[in-house]
Design a protein around this motif. Structure first.
Motif, PDB file in Angstrom:
ATOM      1  N   ASP A  61       8.554  -1.312   9.453  1.00  0.00           N
ATOM      2  CA  ASP A  61       8.288  -0.375   8.369  1.00  0.00           C
ATOM      3  C   ASP A  61       8.226  -1.207   7.094  1.00  0.00           C
ATOM      4  OD1 ASP A  61       8.405   1.931   9.974  1.00  0.00           O
ATOM      5  OD2 ASP A  61      10.578   2.050   9.758  1.00  0.00           O
ATOM      6  N   LEU A  62       7.109  -1.151   6.406  1.00  0.00           N
ATOM      7  CA  LEU A  62       6.928  -1.907   5.174  1.00  0.00           C
ATOM      8  C   LEU A  62       6.699  -0.944   4.025  1.00  0.00           C
ATOM      9  CD1 LEU A  62       4.421  -4.650   6.436  1.00  0.00           C
ATOM     10  CD2 LEU A  62       6.921  -4.723   6.459  1.00  0.00           C
ATOM     11  N   ALA A  63       7.360  -1.174   2.905  1.00  0.00           N
ATOM     12  CA  ALA A  63       7.187  -0.344   1.712  1.00  0.00           C
ATOM     13  C   ALA A  63       6.512  -1.177   0.631  1.00  0.00           C
ATOM     14  CB  ALA A  63       8.542   0.165   1.228  1.00  0.00           C
ATOM     15  N   PHE A  64       5.614  -0.539  -0.093  1.00  0.00           N
ATOM     16  CA  PHE A  64       4.849  -1.211  -1.132  1.00  0.00           C
ATOM     17  C   PHE A  64       4.885  -0.389  -2.415  1.00  0.00           C
ATOM     18  CE2 PHE A  64       3.018  -2.580   2.870  1.00  0.00           C
ATOM     19  CZ  PHE A  64       2.841  -3.936   2.688  1.00  0.00           C
ATOM     20  N   PRO A  65       4.835  -1.053  -3.574  1.00  0.00           N
ATOM     21  CA  PRO A  65       4.770  -0.314  -4.839  1.00  0.00           C
ATOM     22  C   PRO A  65       3.527   0.582  -4.922  1.00  0.00           C
ATOM     23  CG  PRO A  65       5.274  -2.616  -5.240  1.00  0.00           C
ATOM     24  CD  PRO A  65       4.940  -2.485  -3.782  1.00  0.00           C
ATOM     25  N   ASP A  66       2.438   0.160  -4.285  1.00  0.00           N
ATOM     26  CA  ASP A  66       1.203   0.938  -4.243  1.00  0.00           C
ATOM     27  C   ASP A  66       0.728   0.971  -2.795  1.00  0.00           C
ATOM     28  OD1 ASP A  66      -1.393   1.971  -4.348  1.00  0.00           O
ATOM     29  OD2 ASP A  66      -1.907   0.899  -6.190  1.00  0.00           O
ATOM     30  N   ALA A  67       1.158   1.989  -2.053  1.00  0.00           N
ATOM     31  CA  ALA A  67       0.860   2.065  -0.622  1.00  0.00           C
ATOM     32  C   ALA A  67      -0.634   2.210  -0.348  1.00  0.00           C
ATOM     33  CB  ALA A  67       1.633   3.219   0.016  1.00  0.00           C
ATOM     34  N   VAL A  68      -1.361   2.868  -1.216  1.00  0.00           N
ATOM     35  CA  VAL A  68      -2.808   3.030  -1.024  1.00  0.00           C
ATOM     36  C   VAL A  68      -3.505   1.674  -1.128  1.00  0.00           C
ATOM     37  CG1 VAL A  68      -4.903   4.094  -1.963  1.00  0.00           C
ATOM     38  CG2 VAL A  68      -2.785   5.431  -1.785  1.00  0.00           C
ATOM     39  N   ALA A  69      -3.168   0.902  -2.142  1.00  0.00           N
ATOM     40  CA  ALA A  69      -3.761  -0.431  -2.297  1.00  0.00           C
ATOM     41  C   ALA A  69      -3.323  -1.345  -1.151  1.00  0.00           C
ATOM     42  CB  ALA A  69      -3.354  -1.037  -3.644  1.00  0.00           C
TER      43      ALA A  69
END
Length: 134
Positions: free
Chosen positions: A85-93
């Motif tokens: 599971d990876l989380a990103f500040p901008d999941a769409v990008a």
């Protein structure tokens, strides 16, 4: 004779995760790019072939092993032995970038608005989501 140890002396810590793939180098390069890291010096087998490729993120090392017998799970029909599971500040990008790096997006998306399932370049599912503000 019994030996006693303090509870702290017996606490272990995870130092690395080993992940098998049909192409360990390719998978290491994918996750290194996804996590803002680099692939470290590879490990060789007894014949001198590079088979394991480390990626360090923070204090944790991920080692991507090339296995000639690896087959990706038939998800969602099969249970997964693991997934990331990876989380990103901008999941769409991040989704767009991961697709450019070789991931694919399966039709089955059980996460609704909470997460998106992608398949890494070796066919193993991973989930991405929006990072929670700190």
């Amino acid at each position: 004779m019994s030996t006693t140890h303090s509870a702290d002396a017996l606490k272990g810590s995870v130092t690395s995760y080993a992940i098998w793939a049909d192409d360990g180098r390719r998978l290491a390069e994918f996750y290194a790019a996804a996590l803002g890291s680099e692939v470290g010096e590879p490990y060789s087998d007894e014949h001198g072939n590079e088979v394991a490729f480390p990626v360090t993120v923070g204090d944790t090392m991920y080692i991507f092993w090339t296995s000639s017998s690896f087959t990706a799970p038939a998800w969602p029909q099969q249970d997964l032995p693991f997934h990331m599971d990876l989380a990103f500040p901008d999941a769409v990008a991040a989704e767009k970038r991961l697709l450019e790096l070789g991931a694919s997006k399966p039709d089955f998306q059980p996460g609704g608005d909470h997460w998106t399932v992608l398949l890494d370049p070796c066919g193993q599912p991973l989930c991405i989501s929006q990072a929670q503000p700190s």
